[in-house]
Design an enzyme around this catalytic site. Structure first.
Site, PDB file in Angstrom:
ATOM      1  N   SER A   1       0.821  -1.203   0.094  1.00 27.96           N
ATOM      2  CA  SER A   1      -0.064   0.059   0.154  1.00 27.96           C
ATOM      3  C   SER A   1       1.002   1.253  -0.115  1.00 27.96           C
ATOM      4  O   SER A   1       1.897   1.345   0.575  1.00 27.96           O
ATOM      5  CB  SER A   1      -0.949  -0.065   1.231  1.00 27.96           C
ATOM      6  OG  SER A   1      -1.457   1.245   1.527  1.00 27.96           O
TER       7      SER A   1
ATOM      8  N   TYR B   1      -1.874   0.358  10.281  1.00 29.28           N
ATOM      9  CA  TYR B   1      -2.029  -0.217   9.085  1.00 29.28           C
ATOM     10  C   TYR B   1      -0.904  -0.034   8.105  1.00 29.28           C
ATOM     11  O   TYR B   1      -0.438  -1.057   7.392  1.00 29.28           O
ATOM     12  CB  TYR B   1      -3.471   0.289   8.196  1.00 29.28           C
ATOM     13  CG  TYR B   1      -3.378  -0.083   6.951  1.00 29.28           C
ATOM     14  CD1 TYR B   1      -3.893  -1.646   6.436  1.00 29.28           C
ATOM     15  CD2 TYR B   1      -3.382   0.822   5.740  1.00 29.28           C
ATOM     16  CE1 TYR B   1      -3.742  -1.901   5.230  1.00 29.28           C
ATOM     17  CE2 TYR B   1      -3.279   0.429   4.431  1.00 29.28           C
ATOM     18  CZ  TYR B   1      -3.570  -1.009   4.076  1.00 29.28           C
ATOM     19  OH  TYR B   1      -3.938  -1.350   3.094  1.00 29.28           O
TER      20      TYR B   1
END
Length: 328
Positions: A130, A154
């Site tokens: 990501s 995250y």
């Protein structure tokens, strides 16, 4: 080819499974149907992929289990030629309240896949990373050599998993590639994404809500461009051992995105503003030249075309999809 897609009932994983089945491959999907977002979307993705299998020479198998189950992962990886490891917990904001869960799924789950593959002749493991690994930008667009200093649990979990993927390539010789996705959107996306919320509100005569002043920028990447990047890795080893940015044709301010969605649905509406979450990145923008050179990646869907495609899909699926958006 035997392809394993972990998280294959999710947004990107579901599109990958459908594409590979349509292309005639035998696809196994591993997904635990985590209710992070309503499982109706995952059930829909499964139906779409099974319909694709009925129309092609490919085969589709669903395994309802978890990447944290070592024995299940071991068995499935040993059956596969290529693994697309999409399985993981998404959501920057939610990770702030549940950091251990993100570590358990995103890091430990990735280790299970890598360990299972270590004693096999796997052709490739493609890991879904990501843009959240970058954190605050020093300069834009991000190149793969930009510092990685994530600002959310995250992002930390994705970076840790990515480092393990690289280490298993360097130490054990596993053919691996990590793809850093930049805000992927499109049909069947998670209902709590900005674009889905903008569309839902405008279709109900409500102004879209922008969190912050709207000057934040994002590199929104249409899901079909992401699928093309993943599919390209079936036919080349040129990217093995690397990390690649997978972004779009350009970035856009959030307020401009909101206005574009609004204008496409109801030009008479205004724009509302809410409080910005500190875990959200200020700006993202991908330099995709490395992916272009190594796998021929060419994002072709502009934000305007992508939003229009999503709005058209939304209209067709509004009866079941909109309640999920409204409750997210």
């Amino acid at each position: 080819m035997q392809i394993l897609v972990t998280g294959g009932a999710g947004f990107i994983g579901g599109h990958l499974a459908e594409r590979f089945v349509r292309d005639g491959h035998d696809v196994t999907v591993l997904d635990n149907f985590d209710p992070f977002y309503d499982t109706q979307i995952k059930e829909h993705n499964v139906r779409v992929a099974r319909a694709a299998a009925d129309e092609s020479d490919g085969a589709y198998r669903l395994v309802r289990d978890d990447v944290r189950d070592e024995s299940v992962v071991d068995d499935l990886v040993h059956e596969a030629d290529v693994v697309y490891h999409q399985g993981g917990v998404a959501g920057v904001r939610r990770s702030v309240d549940h950091p251990r869960e993100y570590n358990d799924v995103n890091v430990e789950g990735t280790l299970n896949v890598l360990e299972a593959a270590r004693e096999t002749d796997i052709e490739r493991i493609v890991f879904a990373s990501s843009s959240s690994v970058y954190g605050k930008p020093i300069e834009l667009p991000y190149t793969e050599t930009h510092q990685t200093k994530p600002v959310s649990p995250y992002g930390v979990s994705k970076l840790a998993a990515e480092r393990y993927v690289e280490a298993y390539h360097d130490v054990y010789g596993l053919p691996t590639v990590s793809l850093r996705y930049f805000t992927v959107y499109g049909p069947r996306m998670r209902p709590n994404m900005a674009i889905s919320n903008f569309v839902s509100r405008t279709m109900n005569g409500e102004p879209p809500v922008v969190y912050g002043d709207g000057t934040q920028t994002r590199d929104f990447t249409f899901v079909e461009d992401v699928v093309d990047a993943n599919a390209a890795l079936l036919g080349t080893s040129r990217a093995d051992g690397t990390v690649l940015n997978i972004g779009s044709t350009g970035n856009i301010q959030i307020i401009e995105l909101a206005k574009h969605v609004r204008d496409a649905v109801d030009e008479e509406l205004g724009i509302e503003f809410g409080e910005r979450n500190d875990a959200d990145a200020e700006h993202t923008h991908a330099d995709v030249s490395k992916a272009r050179e190594s796998i021929g990646y060419e994002p072709s869907t502009s934000i305007r075309a992508g939003v229009e495609a999503f709005i058209a899909w939304y209209r067709e699926n509004r009866d079941w999809y909109e309640p999920l958006v409204r409750s997210s």
